[in-house]
Write an enzyme that holds these catalytic residues in place. Sequence first.
Site, mmCIF file in Angstrom:
data_model
loop_
_atom_site.group_PDB
_atom_site.id
_atom_site.type_symbol
_atom_site.label_atom_id
_atom_site.label_comp_id
_atom_site.label_asym_id
_atom_site.label_seq_id
_atom_site.Cartn_x
_atom_site.Cartn_y
_atom_site.Cartn_z
ATOM 1 N NE ARG A 96 -8.898 50.539 43.603
ATOM 2 C CZ ARG A 96 -9.638 50.982 44.616
ATOM 3 N NH1 ARG A 96 -10.854 50.500 44.812
ATOM 4 N NH2 ARG A 96 -9.177 51.904 45.436
ATOM 5 C CE LYS A 101 -4.232 61.303 43.804
ATOM 6 N NZ LYS A 101 -4.966 60.588 44.848
ATOM 7 C CG ASP A 149 -3.024 59.180 41.249
ATOM 8 O OD1 ASP A 149 -3.632 59.470 40.190
ATOM 9 O OD2 ASP A 149 -3.577 58.677 42.228
#
Length: 444
Positions: free
Chosen positions: A297, A223, A216
Amino acid sequence: MHAVNADTLESVLAHLPPEAGRWAKANGYEGSLGSVLIVPDSEGGVVRILFGEAAESAPHGAGGLPGALPAGTYRLEGFSEPHMACLAFALGSYTYRTYKSNKGADEAHPRLVVPAGFALSSARIELEAVALVRDLINTPANDFGPEELADAACRIAERFGAEFSVIVGEDLLERNFPMIHAVGKASTRALRLIDFSWGDLSNPRVTLVGKGVCFDTGGLDIKPPSSMLLMKKDMGGAANVLGLAFMIMASNLPVNLRVLIPAVENSISGNAFRPGDILPSRRGISVEIGNTDAEGRLVLADALALADEQSPDLIVDMATLTGAARIALGPEVMRFYTDSDAFAGALAEEAETVADPLWRMPLWKPYSKMPDSKVADINHISTGGFAGSITTALFLSRFVENAETWAHFDIFGWNPSTRPGHPEGGEAQAIRAFFAALKKRYTA
């Protein structure tokens, strides 16, 4: 190997040869928590071990022994929970040396004689499942993408004769998994939906859904480097689901098991999904994207919608999902949500019994308004930064309508540092407790 503490040390030493007491006194040994004293014989060999055990450390304390003992075969004496001590010892013996030039295969290791009545066959299943989870999470992302995750799942499925299938790439759009596709399409490694089933169709259906984000970057909401260092573990939900499925099938639990894993990388390219995009979902709910670093999610939601279409007795999803959960309860106590008080109670009881700590979090319905969207049915993140783990669970709950019971686990999947029974690195979390609860639910 004798378990002692400050209160029992003198009585234990009184029953040992006098030289053991003299050696303990010479070394100032007081039986403090986790302390190890090797008592030599006259030729310098190991004759006894004194180990400081306390009630609060009993479940996992012995897990620190493999790294503290010389090679040899040991027998437990005086341990408050000898069976748990054996399991902890084995859990603490795990090492991950796949990428080391010297893998340690020829090294001698301490071994333990199991006590009478120890359930060796079930312990082996549990230990193999934990090692599987740890190995999968510890493998770096350059060697473990969506395809490799699917291969790992296929090997497990084939071992137990499960029916295995996988949907790859653009076929996910044609099969109506738009959010899984949106998250994974930017990577050069093709996204997948892994699906396998096992067990008699007449048994209660249990469906496990695991987040399989193999790396990710955060997507376009990238990030910072420090937050990306551990993102090989973002498939920890999938790894734990596979470990749990392994225990269910190896133990021949009387359920009809289904495993669903959306396997993707959240990457950055010209076709990456964007903040502000509005995505359709399998459930028919339109979802506004508030932040591309909340991708887990989204892939879970489409998979949960598929799982729910069969109205199973139980749906469980597991994911390394929110920093909010880690901040709330740290890396050791796993958070779970469920709509069933009875199931929550049973799970909490088993978690304490097997020393696999869990804590139920509230599905606080008033927080459902936090992710409201002015342009879609729902935004997938909440505004204001409050209750991030709770609002995520509430978001996922919108995609489960027909299951008798649903449980969501917001796990961490990693030990930041070594502690007894839990070496630094990837970790199996909640699955030992959950398996114990499943076994009681379906075999009692």
